[in-house]
Design a protein around this motif. Structure first.
Motif, PDB file in Angstrom:
ATOM      1  N   ALA A  83      -8.495  -8.878  -1.005  1.00  0.00           N
ATOM      2  CA  ALA A  83      -7.234  -7.271  -0.938  1.00  0.00           C
ATOM      3  C   ALA A  83      -6.662  -8.064   0.146  1.00  0.00           C
ATOM      4  N   PHE A  84      -7.578  -7.374   1.637  1.00  0.00           N
ATOM      5  CA  PHE A  84      -6.025  -7.821   2.818  1.00  0.00           C
ATOM      6  C   PHE A  84      -5.194  -8.545   2.749  1.00  0.00           C
ATOM      7  N   ALA A  85      -5.951 -10.008   2.544  1.00  0.00           N
ATOM      8  CA  ALA A  85      -5.339 -10.701   2.388  1.00  0.00           C
ATOM      9  C   ALA A  85      -4.368 -11.420   1.385  1.00  0.00           C
ATOM     10  N   ALA A  86      -4.375 -10.686   0.162  1.00  0.00           N
ATOM     11  CA  ALA A  86      -3.590 -10.636  -0.599  1.00  0.00           C
ATOM     12  C   ALA A  86      -1.961  -9.523  -0.185  1.00  0.00           C
ATOM     13  N   LEU A  87      -2.433  -8.361   0.294  1.00  0.00           N
ATOM     14  CA  LEU A  87      -2.056  -7.929   0.981  1.00  0.00           C
ATOM     15  C   LEU A  87      -0.183  -8.211   2.264  1.00  0.00           C
ATOM     16  N   LEU A  88      -1.619  -8.853   3.055  1.00  0.00           N
ATOM     17  CA  LEU A  88      -1.040 -10.292   3.886  1.00  0.00           C
ATOM     18  C   LEU A  88      -0.004 -11.274   3.044  1.00  0.00           C
ATOM     19  N   VAL A  89       0.211 -11.964   1.885  1.00  0.00           N
ATOM     20  CA  VAL A  89       1.041 -12.801   1.895  1.00  0.00           C
ATOM     21  C   VAL A  89       1.891 -11.635   1.564  1.00  0.00           C
ATOM     22  N   GLY A  90       1.621 -10.617   1.267  1.00  0.00           N
ATOM     23  CA  GLY A  90       3.055  -9.409   0.487  1.00  0.00           C
ATOM     24  C   GLY A  90       3.859  -9.361   1.574  1.00  0.00           C
ATOM     25  N   PHE A  91       3.745  -9.290   2.926  1.00  0.00           N
ATOM     26  CA  PHE A  91       3.829  -9.310   4.357  1.00  0.00           C
ATOM     27  C   PHE A  91       4.785  -9.887   4.617  1.00  0.00           C
ATOM     28  N   SER A  92       4.277 -11.522   4.724  1.00  0.00           N
ATOM     29  CA  SER A  92       4.626 -12.339   5.199  1.00  0.00           C
ATOM     30  C   SER A  92       5.960 -13.091   4.553  1.00  0.00           C
ATOM     31  N   LYS A  93       6.024 -13.229   3.371  1.00  0.00           N
ATOM     32  CA  LYS A  93       7.068 -12.775   1.958  1.00  0.00           C
ATOM     33  C   LYS A  93       8.250 -11.861   2.880  1.00  0.00           C
ATOM     34  N   THR A  94       8.253 -11.392   3.007  1.00  0.00           N
ATOM     35  CA  THR A  94       9.180 -10.671   3.998  1.00  0.00           C
ATOM     36  C   THR A  94       9.473  -9.937   4.713  1.00  0.00           C
ATOM     37  N   ALA A  95       8.443 -10.790   5.675  1.00  0.00           N
ATOM     38  CA  ALA A  95       9.242 -10.432   7.160  1.00  0.00           C
ATOM     39  C   ALA A  95       8.812 -11.959   7.822  1.00  0.00           C
ATOM     40  N   VAL A  96       6.736 -12.195   8.122  1.00  0.00           N
ATOM     41  CA  VAL A  96       7.448 -13.653   9.106  1.00  0.00           C
ATOM     42  C   VAL A  96       6.235 -14.062   8.360  1.00  0.00           C
ATOM     43  N   SER A  97       7.355 -15.190   7.451  1.00  0.00           N
ATOM     44  CA  SER A  97       7.396 -16.669   7.192  1.00  0.00           C
ATOM     45  C   SER A  97       6.137 -17.479   7.548  1.00  0.00           C
ATOM     46  N   GLY A  98       5.036 -17.855   7.341  1.00  0.00           N
ATOM     47  CA  GLY A  98       4.155 -18.334   7.904  1.00  0.00           C
ATOM     48  C   GLY A  98       3.069 -17.901   7.999  1.00  0.00           C
ATOM     49  N   ALA A  99       3.064 -16.371   8.211  1.00  0.00           N
ATOM     50  CA  ALA A  99       1.829 -15.638   8.084  1.00  0.00           C
ATOM     51  C   ALA A  99       0.849 -15.938   7.726  1.00  0.00           C
ATOM     52  N   ASN A 100       0.871 -16.418   6.199  1.00  0.00           N
ATOM     53  CA  ASN A 100       0.401 -16.515   5.446  1.00  0.00           C
ATOM     54  C   ASN A 100      -0.821 -17.307   5.140  1.00  0.00           C
ATOM     55  N   THR A 101      -1.113 -18.383   6.737  1.00  0.00           N
ATOM     56  CA  THR A 101      -2.136 -19.054   6.712  1.00  0.00           C
ATOM     57  C   THR A 101      -3.083 -18.232   7.072  1.00  0.00           C
ATOM     58  N   VAL A 102      -2.650 -16.881   7.572  1.00  0.00           N
ATOM     59  CA  VAL A 102      -4.149 -16.316   7.644  1.00  0.00           C
ATOM     60  C   VAL A 102      -4.772 -15.949   6.260  1.00  0.00           C
ATOM     61  N   SER A 103      -4.428 -15.667   5.311  1.00  0.00           N
ATOM     62  CA  SER A 103      -3.984 -15.247   4.190  1.00  0.00           C
ATOM     63  C   SER A 103      -5.254 -16.470   3.053  1.00  0.00           C
ATOM     64  N   LEU A 104      -4.663 -17.711   3.898  1.00  0.00           N
ATOM     65  CA  LEU A 104      -5.239 -19.059   2.774  1.00  0.00           C
ATOM     66  C   LEU A 104      -6.664 -19.671   3.851  1.00  0.00           C
ATOM     67  N   ALA A 105      -6.945 -19.057   4.875  1.00  0.00           N
ATOM     68  CA  ALA A 105      -7.903 -18.720   6.055  1.00  0.00           C
ATOM     69  C   ALA A 105      -9.345 -18.163   5.473  1.00  0.00           C
ATOM     70  N   ILE A 106      -8.189 -17.371   4.954  1.00  0.00           N
ATOM     71  CA  ILE A 106      -9.289 -15.107   4.343  1.00  0.00           C
ATOM     72  C   ILE A 106      -9.994 -16.481   2.637  1.00  0.00           C
ATOM     73  N   PHE A 107      -8.864 -16.508   1.965  1.00  0.00           N
ATOM     74  CA  PHE A 107      -9.488 -17.002   0.895  1.00  0.00           C
ATOM     75  C   PHE A 107     -10.015 -18.284   0.437  1.00  0.00           C
ATOM     76  N   ALA A 108     -10.402 -18.969   1.135  1.00  0.00           N
ATOM     77  CA  ALA A 108     -11.535 -20.248   1.180  1.00  0.00           C
ATOM     78  C   ALA A 108     -12.283 -19.609   2.513  1.00  0.00           C
ATOM     79  N   ALA A 109     -12.347 -18.738   2.721  1.00  0.00           N
ATOM     80  CA  ALA A 109     -13.777 -18.661   3.102  1.00  0.00           C
ATOM     81  C   ALA A 109     -14.406 -17.349   2.534  1.00  0.00           C
ATOM     82  N   VAL A 110     -14.138 -16.832   1.629  1.00  0.00           N
ATOM     83  CA  VAL A 110     -14.440 -16.050   0.624  1.00  0.00           C
ATOM     84  C   VAL A 110     -15.413 -16.815  -0.099  1.00  0.00           C
ATOM     85  N   LEU A 111     -14.364 -17.895  -0.652  1.00  0.00           N
ATOM     86  CA  LEU A 111     -14.449 -18.796  -2.414  1.00  0.00           C
ATOM     87  C   LEU A 111     -14.597 -20.154  -1.532  1.00  0.00           C
TER      88      LEU A 111
END
Length: 257
Positions: A18-46
């Motif tokens: 859920a936090f990673a999904a929130l970060l996706v929204g933030f990266s799309k409207t503020a700091v593009s590229g920050a969603n690489t953290v989301s990628l890492a979280i998803f890959a760690a959980v799944l």
């Protein structure tokens, strides 16, 4: 697809996604590229390979929100210049996914991101010193667009990690903050949507993954609203530094993860 379903996640795992999904929204409207953290979280959980299929619809939801916010700021000549090269990169990435394991994917993309971050910083310093023209109209600019386009298509297909690549390209091309976000928003909405049949064909998207997406996509909206609030409070220099820093952090995470 080798993935966990919504019902197999414990509370902490769902909270992390859920936090990673929130970060996706933030990266799309503020700091593009920050969603690489989301990628890492998803890959760690799944499972890492399956996580790309779960993450893709969430990224598209973020893209839709970003387009709604920044649709007036897109630079379409840049988009048309990039799309053919990106399409080639997506095809190469699809072929790569047919044989590459998770470790090869992460290492390859992490190395690419770090290399391109270094090149971007070097080029921007040369341009600031007047040693190198920086723009989109020169022959060198067209070659750069094709190179970044192929790499962007490749990285977005194999790991949803095209954000940092395109961020570096738009920064190196001299885009200001709103033009950067508007162009990036349309670019990824079109590219990520076009990836859906490829991902489904590879078995990365199925009913279980879409059910998990339905639960997580709700967290993209507050992230996008937070990003929209923050972007007006970030000056151009800090914005560029944050984008490059997020790219480096994502590259390191992929290499060591």
């Amino acid at each position: 697809m080798n993935t966990m379903t919504l019902w197999h996640l414990d509370g902490w795992e769902f909270a992390a996604l859920a936090f990673a999904a929130l970060l996706v929204g933030f990266s799309k409207t503020a700091v593009s590229g920050a969603n690489t953290v989301s990628l890492a979280i998803f890959a760690a959980v799944l499972p890492a390979r399956a996580s790309t299929g779960v993450l893709l619809p969430i990224l598209i939801a973020g893209d839709v929100l970003a387009v709604l916010v920044y649709r007036r700021h897109a630079h379409w000549p840049t988009l048309w210049r990039l799309f053919p090269a990106v399409a080639a990169g997506v095809v190469v990435g699809t072929v790569f996914l047919m044989w590459a394991d998770d470790g090869v994917v992460r290492t390859s993309i992490g190395a690419i991101l770090l290399l391109m971050a270094g090149v971007t910083v070097w080029r921007r310093r040369r341009a600031a010193a007047g040693e190198e023209p920086d723009g989109l109209t020169t022959r060198a600019g067209r070659v750069k667009a094709r190179s970044y386009g192929v790499l962007g298509g490749f990285t977005t297909m194999v790991a949803n990690a095209g954000g940092p690549v395109m961020s570096l390209y738009l920064l190196s091309a001299g885009f200001r903050k709103l033009g950067f976000l508007g162009t990036s928003a349309f670019f990824f909405l079109i590219v990520n949507t076009s990836k859906l049949p490829f991902s489904a064909g590879l078995g990365l998207i199925d009913a279980d993954s879409l059910l998990l997406d339905a639960a997580l996509v709700l967290f993209v909206v507050p992230g996008a609203l937070l990003g929209r609030w923050a972007v007006d409070r970030i000056n151009q220099r800090l914005f560029e530094q944050l984008v490059i820093a997020a790219t480096v952090a994502g590259g390191v995470q992929l290499l060591v993860g």
